[in-house]
Design an enzyme around this catalytic site. Structure first.
Site, short mmCIF file in Angstrom:
data_model
loop_
_atom_site.label_atom_id
_atom_site.label_comp_id
_atom_site.label_asym_id
_atom_site.label_seq_id
_atom_site.Cartn_x
_atom_site.Cartn_y
_atom_site.Cartn_z
N ALA A 1 -2.58 -2.11 -6.33
CA ALA A 1 -1.03 -1.89 -6.09
C ALA A 1 -2.12 -0.91 -6.90
O ALA A 1 -2.96 -0.59 -7.24
CB ALA A 1 -0.14 -3.03 -7.05
N MET A 2 -0.87 0.13 -7.02
CA MET A 2 -1.31 1.47 -8.33
C MET A 2 0.19 2.43 -8.84
O MET A 2 1.51 1.89 -8.20
CB MET A 2 -1.57 2.61 -6.99
CG MET A 2 -2.11 3.63 -8.18
SD MET A 2 -3.68 3.50 -8.97
CE MET A 2 -3.44 4.52 -10.61
N GLU B 1 2.38 -3.22 -12.24
CA GLU B 1 2.66 -2.05 -12.54
C GLU B 1 3.09 -1.05 -13.26
O GLU B 1 3.54 -0.37 -13.55
CB GLU B 1 2.74 -1.87 -10.94
CG GLU B 1 1.42 -2.41 -9.93
CD GLU B 1 0.30 -2.17 -10.28
OE1 GLU B 1 0.14 -0.81 -10.63
OE2 GLU B 1 -0.77 -3.18 -9.84
#
Length: 867
Positions: free
Chosen positions: A274-275, A308
């Site tokens: 993920a980012m 995140e």
């Protein structure tokens, strides 16, 4: 390309010279659904306003684009042919205040870097998303690509009408003629800007909170995925974890979420987990489960969501100045994600997963020749790319967990609160964080940092104990050791647990192994006495680092190791059991326990493991021990024994349970005999049944790959399976199965597709490599070893760094655990001293794993001569 690899010195010089006031970025992606010569590119127009501390000076903007149409600096037209070299735009004679306008044609990506374009094979729909970290925003718009030049961003995206289009800010008004304009962001770095566009399936919700002063906060929530995955999308669970996380971080951080909305986008062909793009977080779509998965998969997804989310504060609100301090965001996010998981969600066993999975990643990385301090020396962007590793994430998080034990949770969290308030929307370095922690804890954080953040390597802690004639402890000490290459001995806050058998009920022969004494102690230097435990009855097991407070390799005294060989399954505490399994795996990796002994422990005790995540790790480690650490003449009988044990546990497991599914996948991964393969084929065809085991589509592919690898499933059978599952996921599985077949022609085609061609997308490159590199096909793959060393420097020069990393790691001939392979790696390293440092690092790491495997095989071979 010249200038693509930005150095730290260049960034520092530019950072001293410039302050950026604003970006206006207009993208036109209607070409994504077009045909013809313009279909591979999109229009990107950037207006960049910035100040220069030295009028008359020169600098450069970053851009990776096939064509620059025009460049205007302060109203002055610049010739693109003169000022643009393919990676940089030269900017001379700057004014105190400047406006740069760049109009370019940028390329859609097939590698997951920049603006990735994906065509869904199921329905032909086109999906776009961006991924930039550390420095790929320059593939989409002109910018100053370094984290300390933060600025507000305003995005406008023109897309095919009817598309869902998202960016960091909320959309302002309705789209007109496909044009979407988004609210200006707070000051953020280029690498966390984002655009997601396509016919996505979108679900909305909201989060509300009232603070103590009566202030109300409302955060619009969104979750999206491809239309083809909508029927599998459990958005409610995603929103539940998101809200739990927002509650947790607001409770502890005392700084309201600063980025408006919170969208969670699950996107295809994603390179990462993920980012943390603020307001528009992207995740790999494999977190949407197409079939039955275990609770461990839901826990992992929740952990990533919370990781995140922690970045919204650690990384987005406050950002490291340069990639040297990448840990300032990643270590904190890893730790806070696990902390939030345990405290705020249903996954209360998250610290077991942390000890079992995340720290094993760290221990491996910290014993490689490329290990580095948590706060690293990052010379350039290629260095930065490789430092998203087990040190920066998991070791840093483990060190922070140890810090909480050292300074106390209240002081730790108060330090975080002051850090956010003091540096909001700014950039920091290590000293900024240490300053607030020293304020709140009263501890000497500089000394702690020198030991834990600024030195590399992992210590080993071993109990040393003596007893008197009455079998009572006379002295128990903890011995601390360090590897010669990294001799630092560190202060450790540890718990020591003493365990012995306790009869479950009167008259029973069964006895649980339970803790009867426990003490916390500060370990310093090579030997630390634990006088609190003197006089206690002899334990059967002494567990150093009980409760997993510190970061270390745990060793055992002889009596404790003997207990684990016979009674490991009787340990009732799941954390203690996980720590013992991890320590035993460490002994095996270090060539101190023969692989046959570890596999024997797995066969006898894995069936008693209640934690599904630990069980999955044991299965993966057992396969590694079998394929890489076992003496060659032991592999075949060991594989039969391991598969027999797996088949037995599969039939014993509770029907329909996660344990049953985990044993089914493990059995499939190690099946090799005709009888085992026939069972898999029967389960696939429906002629064999195991009560409660639902062979859904994902499990069908898991059964089909070993059948393909052993020549039982041919191309026609694989094609038939794709016809059943003609989706993006199905295509990836098909490619993997095709490359797994035991044929020289098949292997040659797979090699050519990955090494000699750049036609495949990142996801299909990954699938092809996974199918190609079958450890059980050593003789078939042996001819590719010299070809690997001949090709990798060219691959590194010609391909994007993401694809090049996949090729260099994935095709290293690790399957050929022989001295000749080690010699070939050494010869390449000796003959390529001027190769890119990042490439040399990857080869050196793979070489080290190979050398470790040879040592482990020698240990296992020697065990074969035991009486």
């Amino acid at each position: 390309m010249p200038g693509e690899n930005l150095s730290r010195d260049e960034a520092r010089q530019r950072g001293r010279l410039l302050d950026v006031d604003a970006y206006d970025v207009a993208l036109d992606v209607r070409s994504a659904v077009a045909q013809g010569p313009d279909a591979d590119t999109f229009r990107s127009r950037t207006t960049l306003r910035f100040r220069c501390a030295e009028p008359g000076a020169s600098t450069f903007a970053d851009l990776l684009a096939p064509e620059v149409v025009s460049v205007t600096l302060n109203g002055r037209e610049l010739d693109p042919v003169t000022v643009f070299d393919g990676t940089r735009i030269a900017l001379d004679d700057l004014a105190a205040e400047n406006t740069l306008v760049v109009d370019a044609r940028c390329a859609y990506s097939r590698t997951g870097e920049g603006l990735h374009r994906f065509v869904d094979p199921e329905d032909g729909e086109v999906y776009l998303y961006t991924q930039y970290e550390p420095a790929d925003a320059r593939r989409v718009f002109a910018n100053f690509e370094q984290p300390d030049l933060k600025a507000p961003f305003t995005f406008e995206v023109t897309a095919p009408e009817g598309w869902v289009v998202l960016s960091n800010g909320a959309q302002e008004g309705e789209a007109e003629a496909g044009r979407h304009r988004f609210a200006t962001t707070e000051p953020i770095s280029t690498y966390i800007t984002a655009v997601v566009a396509g016919p996505y399936h979108y679900v909305s919700d909201s989060y509300r909170r009232t603070f103590a002063d009566g202030t109300e906060l409302e955060i619009p929530l969104g979750a999206l995925c491809r239309k083809g995955l909508a029927k599998h999308f459990d958005a409610d669970d995603v929103f539940t974890v998101t809200k739990q996380g927002l509650d947790f971080f607001h409770d502890h951080f005392d700084f309201p979420y600063p980025f408006g909305k919170y969208d969670t986008a699950f996107v295809p062909e994603y390179n990462l987990g993920a980012m943390e793009n603020p307001g528009c977080v992207t995740f790999r779509e494999e977190f949407i489960f197409r079939g039955k998965v275990t609770e461990a998969s839901y826990e992992r997804r929740a952990n990533v969501i919370l990781h995140e989310m922690a970045h919204m504060w650690f990384g987005d609100l406050v950002t490291m100045q340069w990639w040297d301090d990448l840990w300032l965001k990643e270590s904190y996010a890893d730790f806070m994600g696990a902390f939030a998981l345990v405290e705020a969600t249903r996954f209360t066993g998250g610290w077991i997963t942390f000890a079992n999975r995340r720290k094993s990643w760290a221990y491996r990385a910290d014993q490689l020749p490329s290990t580095h301090p948590v706060t690293a020396d990052i010379r350039d962007l290629e260095d930065a790319k490789l430092n998203f590793d087990g040190i920066t994430y998991a070791k840093g998080a483990a060190v922070l967990k140890q810090l909480v034990a050292y300074v106390g949770q209240d002081a730790f969290l108060e330090g975080a609160r002051r850090y956010f308030k003091r540096h909001a929307y700014g950039n920091t370095r290590l000293t900024d964080l240490l300053a607030v922690l020293e304020e709140t804890s009263g501890r000497d954080m500089a000394a702690w940092s020198r030991s834990w953040l600024e030195t590399a390597g992992v210590n080993s802690l071993t109990p040393q104990v003596t007893y008197d004639a009455q079998d009572r402890i006379t002295e128990l000490s903890i011995l601390q050791e360090a590897a010669p290459a990294h001799p630092e001995l560190r202060p450790h806050r540890v718990a020591v647990g003493l365990y012995r058998r306790q009869t479950v009920f009167s008259g029973s022969e069964d006895a649980a192994l339970v803790r009867y004494a426990h003490v916390e102690v500060d370990v310093t230097g090579p030997r630390t006495a634990v006088p609190e435990l003197a006089g206690l009855e002899r334990p059967e097991l002494i567990l150093v680092n009980d409760e997993d407070l510190t970061y270390c390799k745990v060793r055992f005294d002889e009596g404790s190791l003997a207990t684990l060989r016979t009674r490991l399954g009787d340990l009732t505490d799941p954390m203690a059991r996980a720590l013992c399994w991890a320590a035993l795996w460490g002994l095996t990796r270090d060539g101190l326990m023969p692989a046959r002994d570890y596999l024997d422990l797995v066969r006898r005790f894995a069936g008693k493991e209640t934690d599904i995540g630990v069980l999955q790790s044991l299965h993966g480690q057992a396969r590694t021990a079998l394929e890489y650490y076992s003496a060659p003449d032991r592999r075949e009988p060991a594989a039969r024994e391991l598969a027999e044990g797996a088949r037995h546990e599969l039939r014993l497991a509770e029907p329909g349970s996660g344990h049953q599914l985990t044993w089914a996948r493990h059995f499939a991964a190690i099946a090799s005999t005709p009888a085992d393969l026939q069972l898999l084929k029967g389960l696939l065809e429906g002629t064999a049944k195991i009560d409660g085991l639902e062979v859904d589509q994902e499990l069908r592919w898991a059964f089909l790959e070993p059948l393909a690898a052993h020549g039982v499933a041919d191309e026609a059978l694989i094609a038939a399976e794709l016809a059943r599952d003609d989706t993006a996921s199905g295509k990836r599985h098909q490619v993997r199965c095709l490359a797994a077949r035991p044929s020289a022609e098949v292997k040659e085609r797979a090699w050519s597709d990955v090494v000699e061609s750049d036609v495949l997308s990142n996801a299909l490159v990954e699938a092809t490599i996974a199918g190609f590199a079958q450890p059980g096909q050593r003789a078939l793959l042996a001819p590719f070893a010299p070809r690997y060393f001949a090709a990798i420097e060219r691959v590194w020069q010609e391909r994007s760094i993401e694809i090049a990393m996949d090729v260099v790691r994935g095709l290293f001939p690790a399957w050929l655990v022989e001295q000749s392979t080690l010699d070939a790696a050494d010869a390449w390293l000796a003959g390529h001293e001027q190769a890119a440092p990042a490439l040399r690092r990857l080869v050196l790491e793979e070489r080290d794993d190979l050398a470790r495997a040879l040592r482990a095989q020698a240990c296992d071979e020697a065990a074969g001569t035991r009486p």
